[in-house]
Design a protein around this motif. Sequence first.
Motif, short mmCIF file in Angstrom:
data_model
loop_
_atom_site.label_atom_id
_atom_site.label_comp_id
_atom_site.label_asym_id
_atom_site.label_seq_id
_atom_site.Cartn_x
_atom_site.Cartn_y
_atom_site.Cartn_z
N ALA A 112 -13.84 -41.77 -1.20
CA ALA A 112 -12.84 -40.73 -0.99
C ALA A 112 -12.20 -40.26 -2.30
CB ALA A 112 -11.75 -41.23 -0.05
N GLY A 113 -12.50 -40.95 -3.41
CA GLY A 113 -11.92 -40.58 -4.69
C GLY A 113 -10.47 -40.99 -4.86
N VAL A 114 -10.03 -41.97 -4.08
CA VAL A 114 -8.62 -42.36 -4.09
C VAL A 114 -8.41 -43.80 -4.56
CG1 VAL A 114 -8.53 -43.24 -1.70
CG2 VAL A 114 -6.52 -42.12 -2.68
N ALA A 115 -9.49 -44.51 -4.89
CA ALA A 115 -9.37 -45.93 -5.23
C ALA A 115 -8.47 -46.16 -6.43
CB ALA A 115 -10.75 -46.53 -5.48
N GLN A 251 -24.02 -45.12 -12.87
CA GLN A 251 -22.63 -44.68 -13.06
C GLN A 251 -22.54 -43.32 -13.75
OE1 GLN A 251 -20.46 -46.23 -11.44
NE2 GLN A 251 -21.71 -48.03 -10.98
N GLY A 252 -23.69 -42.73 -14.05
CA GLY A 252 -23.67 -41.40 -14.65
C GLY A 252 -23.13 -41.37 -16.07
N GLN A 253 -23.35 -42.43 -16.82
CA GLN A 253 -22.83 -42.51 -18.19
C GLN A 253 -23.84 -41.84 -19.13
OE1 GLN A 253 -19.90 -43.20 -18.40
NE2 GLN A 253 -19.28 -44.87 -17.04
N VAL A 254 -23.80 -40.52 -19.20
CA VAL A 254 -24.81 -39.73 -19.89
C VAL A 254 -24.90 -40.10 -21.37
CG1 VAL A 254 -25.53 -37.40 -20.51
CG2 VAL A 254 -24.52 -37.83 -18.26
N VAL A 255 -23.78 -40.18 -22.07
CA VAL A 255 -23.80 -40.45 -23.51
C VAL A 255 -24.36 -41.84 -23.79
CG1 VAL A 255 -22.36 -40.67 -25.57
CG2 VAL A 255 -21.87 -38.88 -23.90
N PRO A 288 -17.60 -39.78 -6.61
CA PRO A 288 -17.49 -38.77 -7.65
C PRO A 288 -18.47 -38.95 -8.80
CG PRO A 288 -15.55 -40.20 -7.62
CD PRO A 288 -16.39 -40.60 -6.47
N ARG A 289 -19.23 -40.05 -8.84
CA ARG A 289 -20.17 -40.27 -9.94
C ARG A 289 -21.56 -39.71 -9.64
NH1 ARG A 289 -16.93 -42.76 -13.23
NH2 ARG A 289 -18.47 -42.48 -14.87
N ARG A 290 -21.75 -39.16 -8.46
CA ARG A 290 -23.08 -38.66 -8.09
C ARG A 290 -23.52 -37.51 -8.99
NH1 ARG A 290 -21.19 -39.14 -2.53
NH2 ARG A 290 -22.11 -41.02 -1.60
N ALA A 291 -22.63 -36.59 -9.30
CA ALA A 291 -23.03 -35.43 -10.10
C ALA A 291 -23.49 -35.85 -11.49
CB ALA A 291 -21.88 -34.43 -10.20
N LEU A 292 -22.75 -36.77 -12.11
CA LEU A 292 -23.15 -37.26 -13.43
C LEU A 292 -24.45 -38.04 -13.36
CD1 LEU A 292 -19.69 -38.33 -14.86
CD2 LEU A 292 -21.15 -36.50 -15.73
N ALA A 293 -24.64 -38.81 -12.29
CA ALA A 293 -25.88 -39.57 -12.15
C ALA A 293 -27.07 -38.63 -12.00
CB ALA A 293 -25.77 -40.51 -10.96
N ARG A 294 -26.87 -37.49 -11.35
CA ARG A 294 -27.96 -36.51 -11.26
C ARG A 294 -28.33 -35.99 -12.65
NH1 ARG A 294 -25.41 -35.06 -6.27
NH2 ARG A 294 -24.13 -33.48 -7.28
N ALA A 295 -27.31 -35.80 -13.50
CA ALA A 295 -27.59 -35.36 -14.88
C ALA A 295 -28.39 -36.42 -15.63
CB ALA A 295 -26.28 -35.06 -15.60
N VAL A 296 -28.06 -37.69 -15.40
CA VAL A 296 -28.81 -38.78 -16.01
C VAL A 296 -30.26 -38.76 -15.52
CG1 VAL A 296 -29.10 -41.29 -16.05
CG2 VAL A 296 -26.85 -40.28 -16.46
N SER A 297 -30.46 -38.54 -14.23
CA SER A 297 -31.81 -38.50 -13.68
C SER A 297 -32.65 -37.43 -14.36
CB SER A 297 -31.76 -38.25 -12.17
OG SER A 297 -31.16 -39.32 -11.50
N ILE A 298 -32.06 -36.27 -14.60
CA ILE A 298 -32.78 -35.19 -15.26
C ILE A 298 -33.20 -35.63 -16.66
CG2 ILE A 298 -32.55 -32.86 -16.23
CD1 ILE A 298 -30.70 -32.26 -13.80
#
Length: 309
Positions: A112-115, A251-255, A288-298
């Motif tokens: 829910a993005g509230v943790a 975790q979508g940690q692109v850098v 909320p980390r899904r979008a960044l993880a998709r960037a990592v997948s690319i």
Amino acid sequence: MASIDEILAAEPPAFGRAVRAIIAGDPRTLRAELAAVPDLVRARSTSPHHATLLHYVSANGVESELQGPVANADEIAALLIAAGAEVNAGCDAYGWSDTLGLVVTSDHPNEAGVAGRLVALLCSAGATIDGPQGDGSPLAAALAFATLDCVEVLIARGARTDNPAFAAAAGRTDWLRAWLDGHATIAMQPAPNLLPLSSDRAVAAEQALVFASMCGQTETVRLLLDAGVEVNAQPPGSHWTATPLHTAAIQGQVVVVKLLVQRGADPTLRDGRHRSTAVEWAGHARGPRRALARAVSILLDEREHRNWE
């Protein structure tokens, strides 16, 4: 499987109505129930977990039918705390649990993005930040369950970071540098059993690299790699860790992912538990980390890394 109505019918009527308001994110009804029965905020469920109303905010440790993401769970928690809820009260879920421990290990507030907001609220209200034993169990649990918003809030609020895994998650490069150098003044405290830290310094350094990668601590990752820590190591950890690359990817940690690959991380490696690649791990990112993880997948799907420099 029992329905919500059946579960709540077994509770005293006012308690059941209050629980229904909590899981529905309905502050108006909850406020009315608390006003009508002031002692309700300290009442306990008749179920084996014996939860108070505040425990239900975590969506963890209670009946699965009563668990789910509630977008305004922090508003609900604030209402309960203002009415006199005891933030450090335990219940019998998982043997013994307090609300902070339940929140940091729950998928639903994370989804829910509230943790993080819940953890901040509980800490402001006096929750024991290092756990009832003072051993750092909330941070250990948050790392074990990879609830990164909770990790960030706990560290910002002053949770202890005096072992390699905690220090790496917090980005404490000075502490880690001194520990790697064997500095005599560095006192390393053990991590709780939930997050077993190896007594072997080489393995503990690998664990530090994994948790630094999870938390996006780029300079800490660089420090550990420069110190010779194996980039493709798979040290003991939790079900959210494998190699540093797997752990950063989900975790979508692109850098950090870019740095790890530049320093020799192998995207084709499969972890020992799920036999999956880092790209496959990224597909299981949460909230909320899904979008960044998709960037990592690319990035990891690309066979040419010319543009990563």
